[in-house]
Design an enzyme around this catalytic site. Structure first.
Site, short mmCIF file in Angstrom:
data_model
loop_
_atom_site.label_atom_id
_atom_site.label_comp_id
_atom_site.label_asym_id
_atom_site.label_seq_id
_atom_site.Cartn_x
_atom_site.Cartn_y
_atom_site.Cartn_z
CE LYS A 134 -0.31 0.39 5.18
NZ LYS A 134 -1.10 -0.17 6.33
NE ARG B 221 -6.96 1.82 11.45
CZ ARG B 221 -5.72 1.85 11.09
NH1 ARG B 221 -4.63 2.84 10.71
NH2 ARG B 221 -5.14 0.67 10.70
CE1 TYR C 191 15.00 31.53 1.78
CE2 TYR C 191 14.89 28.91 1.98
CZ TYR C 191 14.41 30.22 1.21
OH TYR C 191 14.20 29.84 -0.11
C1 LIG Z 1 -0.46 -1.08 7.02
C2 LIG Z 1 -0.80 -1.68 7.72
C3 LIG Z 1 -0.77 -3.43 8.05
C4 LIG Z 1 0.67 -2.88 7.71
O1 LIG Z 1 1.98 -2.87 8.85
P1 LIG Z 1 3.35 -3.54 9.08
O2 LIG Z 1 3.51 -2.51 10.79
O3 LIG Z 1 4.48 -2.51 7.80
O4 LIG Z 1 3.74 -4.53 9.14
C5 LIG Z 1 -1.34 -4.59 8.31
N1 LIG Z 1 -2.79 -4.34 8.69
C6 LIG Z 1 -2.92 -3.28 8.93
C7 LIG Z 1 -4.30 -3.22 8.49
C8 LIG Z 1 -2.40 -2.01 7.75
O5 LIG Z 1 -3.73 -0.60 7.58
#
Ligand SMILES: *Cc1c(COP(=O)(O)O)cnc(C)c1O
Length: 384
Positions: free
Chosen positions: A30, A130, A279
């Site tokens: 993702k 969530r 800056y």
């Molecule tokens: C992003 C996500 C994961 C992966 O988490 P990591 O800590 O990167 O392994 C797993 N489950 C859900 C529901 C997520 O949103």
């Protein structure tokens, strides 16, 4: 941004062996593969025999599906669905995470219209507040809709831990109990999921829930799965012990970052004692110095908190630390190369790689490695 396919594969295998025999590992790609390019990562992970990948949404799922061509790899859409997404889910062979009656109804309509049964994974909210349905009345309504459906098949039941990196956490224990109650409720409505999943990278790395997930899955004739992202990219959050101390977990020590982020020096100058840099003139040379100009700034995801006097970040040039001097600008950063011989226009600069990791950037910026990786930008190069 060089992506090492070999490292992605090695990390994936390390997760598989840490998760244990018989546990399915879903590799999360993702958010464009945590900033690593979802297409490159998906291809490499499928070569490593990943059977499941996790994507953010239906658009990302459709892109990854197209990239994978004929591959039968399953794609789990992890971050929700809207009513209008259902037909694209079916069309692109995506498996949504669902948790409301409306989600199920939308998938039902899309599946019926296409003439193909759709598989979904049901998320139970066990403590994140969530996504997911709450155990009890809310879950009962969703489960009732699912078990009455001819077109939607509940293939998986899942939840997500809020504190997986905390060793033997009371919060995790509580979530586990809620998940157990949820699973019992789902099964009492006649639904027998084939997959159960709860853990992320930290859950595998910390390890205390893994035996339970495997055992529970076995008892109900399902397979346990974990959804790992960060570990596949080569790191884990530190495990927090009961004494408040942190340490590297047993998986983390086996991982190597898949991303190397590089650029080149575009200018070198000598400045006299008393000269200010950047800056706000926040930095004044205390001696004669040589500074190099690096064509990267906060617009590229090189965080402004790396500025001297804030996070005191650095880059690596010729294998040595070159500290940021002054403030990081939008597209430019100046670094101290006084003690590094032979730096010239064109010298390689490592922003993430040997000697400087995402955890370092996270430390400067007061954030987590996830945030750093998702924020860095550049042209992707895929390496073997
Ligand atoms: C992003 C996500 C994961 C992966 O988490 P990591 O800590 O990167 O392994 C797993 N489950 C859900 C529901 C997520 O949103």
């Amino acid at each position: 941004m060089e992506i090492s396919r070999a490292r992605l594969k090695e990390n994936f295998r390390a997760v598989q062996s840490a998760a244990g025999a018989g546990v399915e590992v879903l590799a999360v790609v993702k958010a464009n593969g945590y900033g690593h390019d979802a297409a490159i990562c998906a291809m490499a992970l499928v070569e490593a025999k990943a059977r499941w990948l996790g994507v953010s949404d239906v658009e990302e799922g459709a892109r990854v599906r197209e990239q994978l061509g004929e591959s039968v790899t399953r794609l789990l859409v992890m971050c929700g669905m809207e009513q209008g997404d259902a037909s694209a889910m079916v069309q692109h062979g995506l498996t949504p995470v669902v948790w409301t009656v409306e989600h199920v109804a939308a998938m039902e309509r899309a599946a019926r219209a296409s003439g193909q049964r759709a598989k979904v994974h049901l998320e139970i909210d066990t403590g994140m507040s969530r996504q997911g349905t709450q155990v009890g009345e809310e879950l009962a309504a969703v489960v009732e809709r699912l078990s009455a459906s001819r077109w939607v098949h509940c293939e998986g039941v899942m939840s997500h831990l809020s504190s997986a990196e905390v060793a033997w956490s009371k919060i995790t224990e509580n979530q586990r109990e809620n998940f157990e109650r949820g699973i019992a409720q789902v099964r009492s409505a006649g639904i027998e999921p084939e997959l159960l999943h709860l853990g992320n990278s930290s859950a595998v790395d910390e390890g205390s829930t893994m035996g339970w997930v495997r055992e529970t899955a076995k008892q109900i004739g399902a397979k346990a799965m974990v959804r790992t992202g960060l570990a596949v990219y080569g790191m884990c959050l530190p495990v927090e012990g009961p004494n408040g101390k942190t340490k590297k977990g047993s998986l983390a020590v086996k991982l190597k970052p898949a991303l190397t982020w590089k650029t080149h020096v575009t200018g070198v100058r000598e400045i006299a004692k008393g000269t200010t840099v950047g800056y706000g003139a926040t930095f004044t040379a205390q001696r004669k110095m040589r500074i190099a100009l690096v064509p990267v700034g906060y617009a590229d995801g090189f965080r402004r908190e790396a500025s001297s006097g804030i996070g005191d970040g650095w880059v690596m040039i010729a294998g040595k630390k070159a500290r940021v001097v002054g403030r990081v600008s939008m597209n430019l950063t100046t670094v101290d190369v006084t003690g590094i011989d032979g730096v010239h226009v064109g010298s390689e600069v490592v922003l993430l790689g040997e000697g400087v990791c995402a955890e370092d950037h996270a430390q400067w910026a007061g954030t987590i490695a996830y945030d750093i990786l998702c924020g860095v930008k550049g042209k992707f190069v895929s390496r073997g």
